[in-house]
Write an enzyme that holds these catalytic residues in place. Structure first.
Site, PDB file in Angstrom:
ATOM      1  N   LYS A 124      41.122  34.073  61.395  1.00 55.79           N
ATOM      2  CA  LYS A 124      41.414  34.992  60.286  1.00 55.79           C
ATOM      3  C   LYS A 124      42.862  35.418  60.429  1.00 55.79           C
ATOM      4  CE  LYS A 124      39.343  36.960  56.771  1.00 55.79           C
ATOM      5  NZ  LYS A 124      38.204  36.506  55.940  1.00 55.79           N
ATOM      6  N   ASP A 164      41.429  35.836  50.931  1.00 55.99           N
ATOM      7  CA  ASP A 164      40.517  36.949  51.220  1.00 55.99           C
ATOM      8  C   ASP A 164      41.052  38.104  50.358  1.00 55.99           C
ATOM      9  OD1 ASP A 164      38.266  37.871  53.212  1.00 55.99           O
ATOM     10  OD2 ASP A 164      39.733  39.463  53.355  1.00 55.99           O
TER      11      ASP A 164
HETATM   12  P1  NDP Z   1      39.549  40.615  46.185  1.00 56.55           P
HETATM   13  O1  NDP Z   1      40.893  41.034  46.665  1.00 56.55           O
HETATM   14  O2  NDP Z   1      39.449  39.574  45.142  1.00 56.55           O
HETATM   15  O3  NDP Z   1      38.726  41.886  45.682  1.00 56.55           O
HETATM   16  C1  NDP Z   1      38.485  42.953  46.531  1.00 56.55           C
HETATM   17  C2  NDP Z   1      37.796  44.040  45.747  1.00 56.55           C
HETATM   18  O4  NDP Z   1      37.381  45.074  46.618  1.00 56.55           O
HETATM   19  C3  NDP Z   1      38.681  44.698  44.714  1.00 56.55           C
HETATM   20  O5  NDP Z   1      37.876  45.168  43.667  1.00 56.55           O
HETATM   21  C4  NDP Z   1      39.293  45.845  45.493  1.00 56.55           C
HETATM   22  O6  NDP Z   1      39.745  46.939  44.684  1.00 56.55           O
HETATM   23  C5  NDP Z   1      38.116  46.284  46.336  1.00 56.55           C
HETATM   24  N1  NDP Z   1      38.597  46.843  47.606  1.00 56.55           N
HETATM   25  C6  NDP Z   1      39.345  46.249  48.545  1.00 56.55           C
HETATM   26  N2  NDP Z   1      39.619  47.058  49.560  1.00 56.55           N
HETATM   27  C7  NDP Z   1      39.022  48.212  49.237  1.00 56.55           C
HETATM   28  C8  NDP Z   1      38.925  49.451  49.880  1.00 56.55           C
HETATM   29  N3  NDP Z   1      39.496  49.689  51.075  1.00 56.55           N
HETATM   30  N4  NDP Z   1      38.217  50.407  49.249  1.00 56.55           N
HETATM   31  C9  NDP Z   1      37.625  50.181  48.069  1.00 56.55           C
HETATM   32  N5  NDP Z   1      37.681  49.011  47.400  1.00 56.55           N
HETATM   33  C10 NDP Z   1      38.368  48.055  47.991  1.00 56.55           C
HETATM   34  O7  NDP Z   1      38.757  40.187  47.508  1.00 56.55           O
HETATM   35  P2  NDP Z   1      37.463  39.269  47.640  1.00 56.55           P
HETATM   36  O8  NDP Z   1      36.560  39.498  46.492  1.00 56.55           O
HETATM   37  O9  NDP Z   1      37.897  37.916  47.973  1.00 56.55           O
HETATM   38  O10 NDP Z   1      36.799  39.876  48.974  1.00 56.55           O
HETATM   39  C11 NDP Z   1      35.851  40.958  48.940  1.00 56.55           C
HETATM   40  C12 NDP Z   1      35.077  40.972  50.245  1.00 56.55           C
HETATM   41  O11 NDP Z   1      34.387  39.722  50.411  1.00 56.55           O
HETATM   42  C13 NDP Z   1      35.901  41.140  51.518  1.00 56.55           C
HETATM   43  O12 NDP Z   1      35.147  41.845  52.478  1.00 56.55           O
HETATM   44  C14 NDP Z   1      36.086  39.701  51.992  1.00 56.55           C
HETATM   45  O13 NDP Z   1      36.372  39.628  53.383  1.00 56.55           O
HETATM   46  C15 NDP Z   1      34.725  39.128  51.661  1.00 56.55           C
HETATM   47  N6  NDP Z   1      34.653  37.683  51.545  1.00 56.55           N
HETATM   48  C16 NDP Z   1      35.446  37.002  50.667  1.00 56.55           C
HETATM   49  C17 NDP Z   1      35.331  35.625  50.566  1.00 56.55           C
HETATM   50  C18 NDP Z   1      36.086  34.838  49.543  1.00 56.55           C
HETATM   51  O14 NDP Z   1      35.811  33.646  49.411  1.00 56.55           O
HETATM   52  N7  NDP Z   1      37.015  35.415  48.806  1.00 56.55           N
HETATM   53  C19 NDP Z   1      34.428  34.863  51.448  1.00 56.55           C
HETATM   54  C20 NDP Z   1      33.571  35.691  52.266  1.00 56.55           C
HETATM   55  C21 NDP Z   1      33.718  37.044  52.318  1.00 56.55           C
HETATM   56  P3  NDP Z   1      41.265  47.010  44.160  1.00 56.55           P
HETATM   57  O15 NDP Z   1      41.272  46.167  42.923  1.00 56.55           O
HETATM   58  O16 NDP Z   1      41.493  48.465  43.907  1.00 56.55           O
HETATM   59  O17 NDP Z   1      42.111  46.465  45.266  1.00 56.55           O
END
Ligand code: NDP
Length: 451
Positions: A124, A164
Site C-alpha cells: 500500500k 484508493d
Molecule cells: P474515493 O476517494 O473514491 O471515495 C472516498 C469516499 O469516502 C468519498 O465520498 C469521501 O468523501 C469519503 N471519505 C474519505 N475519507 C473520509 C473521512 N475521513 N471521513 C468521511 N468521509 C470520508 O475512495 P474509494 O471509494 O476508492 O475508497 C473508499 C474505501 O474503500 C476506502 O476505505 C478504500 O481503502 C476502500 N477500498 C477501495 C477499493 C477501490 O478499488 N477503490 C478497493 C478496496 C477497498 P469526500 O468526497 O468528502 O472526500
C-alpha cells in the site's frame, strides 16, 4: 500463549500506530486456533514475520503550486509481503495518511490478495497530499513529482500500485504517464488504467459490484436474498457509487450516501438519474454531497463527520449496512443503532470501517458480518485480471471480466465459510477470511525459508 506475546510485541514495536495495531489485533486473535494446531508455524515465527513490512519507503515530494510557491508532502510505499506474488495494493492521497494507516492497509492487503486466488503480495502507499481544492495542473504536477521517486521502487513484476481514496482514473493517468516517461517502457505497472491504454473493463465497478455479489452469497447461504432490502451506504466515491448501482440492479434499495461533510437520506432510493447525478457530482464536478439534496426533493441532507462519536446515518432503519467511505466509521454505539434498526447484514466496502468493539456488537447480535478483506476484494481481484490481460496482451469483454469477478467472490465466500467451520467457528466470516488468507501466505513463507 503465543498470541498474547505477539500482540504485546506489536504494540511495543509500533507505539504510535493505533490503526496498524487494530488491524494486527484482529488477525492475531483470529489465528489462535491455527497457531494451536500448527506448532511449526509458531517456531518459524511466520505470523510475527507478516507483521513486519519487508520494506517501508518514505520520501519527500516537492512541487510548485499554481502561485509558484514550493509545496512539500510526504510520500510512502509499504511493501509488506511478497511471499505469493508481486506487491499489490492501492495509493491513497489524503491528509490523514500516516505510516500507521498505510501499514494497516498493507497488512489487510496481504490476506485479501491471498483470498482472491490470484498470485499477488500485499502493499500500500500514498501521500498526505490533499487533492481537494487543487487545480487540474496542481494534481498533475503532484502526481509527476510523486512518481519521480516511486518509479525507482516499482515494476510490473515487483510492485503494482492501484488507486484508493483520492486516487482515481485521473490520478492513475498522470502517474502512469510520468512512469512511462521516466522508464521509457509501456508495461502494466499500475492498475485502474484507462481502457484505451491497458486498463480492464469492469475495474472501476469491481469493488462495489464485488461487495454486493458477496452480500448476495451470504444471503443465499441462509436462504435469503438482497432483493427488496433497504440498504445504508456510506461514501460517495468509487466503491459507494458502484455498490449503489449493483444494489439497484439486484432489486434492493440504497437510501443513503455520504462524504466527509455529511450524508443524504433519500427514502425513494438513489436510482436512475439520481445515481447519474451523484456520479457526475463526485467524478466530474467534484462537488459536495449536499448538492444532491438541493437537486432532489426526495432527499434530506444531514451535516456531520463519518468518524464522529455518533453518526446519525447509522440510526436509520434498514436491512443492510454497507460502509464504503473510510476506516472506523462504525463504532459500538453506531453498531447498537444498526442492531436496534433491525439490520440483517453488515458488508464492508471500505477497509476496516468497523471498530473491534463495533464488530463484537454486530456479531454478538447475530447480524451477518462481511469483513472488508473478503467483501471488498473484488477490486484487487479485477486488478489482478488487468495484470493478466497486460501480460498476455489481451482485452477481455465486460461479460468475461464480470463473470470472473462473480466466480472469485463466490470462491472467497465459500473459502471463508469452509475455513471458519474447519477451525470451530462456523459462520464467522472474519475468522474464516483471516485463517484462509493467512494459511496460503504462511505455507509459501515456510517453503521459501528464512528470508
Ligand atoms: P474515493 O476517494 O473514491 O471515495 C472516498 C469516499 O469516502 C468519498 O465520498 C469521501 O468523501 C469519503 N471519505 C474519505 N475519507 C473520509 C473521512 N475521513 N471521513 C468521511 N468521509 C470520508 O475512495 P474509494 O471509494 O476508492 O475508497 C473508499 C474505501 O474503500 C476506502 O476505505 C478504500 O481503502 C476502500 N477500498 C477501495 C477499493 C477501490 O478499488 N477503490 C478497493 C478496496 C477497498 P469526500 O468526497 O468528502 O472526500
Amino acid at each position: 500463549m503465543a498470541h498474547t506475546v505477539i500482540l504485546e510485541t506489536v504494540k511495543k514495536r509500533n507505539p504510535n500506530e493505533p490503526e496498524f495495531i487494530q488491524a494486527a489485533q484482529e488477525v492475531i486473535e483470529s489465528l489462535i486456533p491455527v497457531l494451536d494446531r500448527n506448532p511449526e508455524l509458531v517456531k518459524l515465527k511466520i505470523l510475527e514475520r507478516t507483521l513486519e513490512p519487508e520494506r517501508l519507503i518514505s520520501f519527500r515530494v516537492t512541487w510548485l503550486d499554481d502561485k509558484g510557491d514550493v509545496q512539500i508532502n510526504r510520500g510512502y510505499r509499504v511493501q509488506m509481503n511478497s511471499a505469493i506474488g508481486p506487491y499489490k495494493g492501492g495509493l491513497r492521497f489524503h491528509p490523514s495518511v500516516t505510516p500507521s494507516i498505510l501499514k494497516f492497509l498493507a497488512y489487510e492487503q496481504i490476506f485479501k490478495n491471498a483470498l482472491t486466488g490470484i498470485p499477488m503480495g500485499g502493499g500500500k502507499g500514498g501521500s498526505d497530499f490533499d487533492p481537494k481544492g487543487k487545480s487540474e495542473n496542481e494534481i498533475m504536477k503532484f502526481c509527476q513529482a510523486f512518481m519521480g521517486e516511486l518509479a525507482r521502487h516499482i515494476d510490473h513484476r515487483t510492485d503494482v500500485p492501484a488507486g484508493d481514496i483520492g486516487v482515481g482514473g485521473r490520478e492513475i493517468g498522470y502517474l502512469f504517464g510520468a512512469y512511462k516517461k521516466i522508464k521509457n517502457e509501456f508495461t502494466g505497472v499500475l492498475t485502474g488504467k484507462g481502457i484505451e491504454w491497458g486498463g480492464s473493463l469492469i475495474r472501476s465497478e469491481a469493488t462495489g459490484y464485488g461487495l454486493i455479489y458477496f452480500a448476495e452469497n451470504m444471503f443465499q447461504n441462509v436462504g435469503n436474498t438482497i432483493r427488496g432490502k433497504t440498504c445504508l451506504v456510506s461514501g460517495s466515491g468509487n466503491v459507494a457509487q458502484y455498490a449503489i448501482e449493483k444494489i439497484n440492479q439486484m432489486g434492493g434499495k440504497a437510501i443513503t450516501a455520504s462524504d466527509s461533510s455529511g450524508f443524504i437520506y433519500d427514502e425513494g432510493g438513489i436510482t436512475g438519474d439520481k445515481l447519474e447525478f451523484l456520479k457526475d457530482l463526485k467524478n466530474n464536478r467534484r462537488g459536495r454531497i449536499k448538492e444532491y439534496a438541493d437537486q432532489f426533493k426526495s432527499a434530506t441532507y444531514h451535516a456531520g463527520d463519518a468518524n464522529a462519536d455518533h453518526n446519525e446515518m447509522w440510526t436509520i432503519k434498514a436491512d443492510c449496512a454497507f460502509p464504503c467511505a473510510t476506516q472506523n466509521e462504525i463504532n459500538d454505539k453506531d453498531a447498537n443503532h444498526l442492531v436496534k434498526g433491525g439490520v440483517l447484514l453488515l458488508g464492508e466496502g471500505a477497509n476496516m470501517p468497523t471498530t473491534i468493539e463495533g464488530i463484537n456488537v454486530i456479531m454478538d447480535n447475530g447480524v451477518m458480518y462481511a469483513p472488508g478483506k473478503a467483501s471488498n476484494a473484488g477490486g484487487v481481484a479485477t486488478s489482478g485480471l488487468e495484470m493478466m490481460q497486460n501480460y498476455m496482451g489481451q482485452n477481455w469483454t465486460s461479460e468475461d471480466v464480470d463473470s470472473k469477478l462473480q466466480g472469485i467472490m463466490k470462491n472467497i465466500h465459500d473459502n471463508c465459510l469452509a475455513a471458519a467451520k474447519e477451525y470451530g467457528k462456523p459462520g464467522n466470516y472474519m475468522v474464516g477470511a483471516n485463517i484462509a488468507g493467512f494459511l496460503k501466505v504462511a505455507n509459501a513463507m515456510k517453503a521459501q525459508g528464512i528470508v
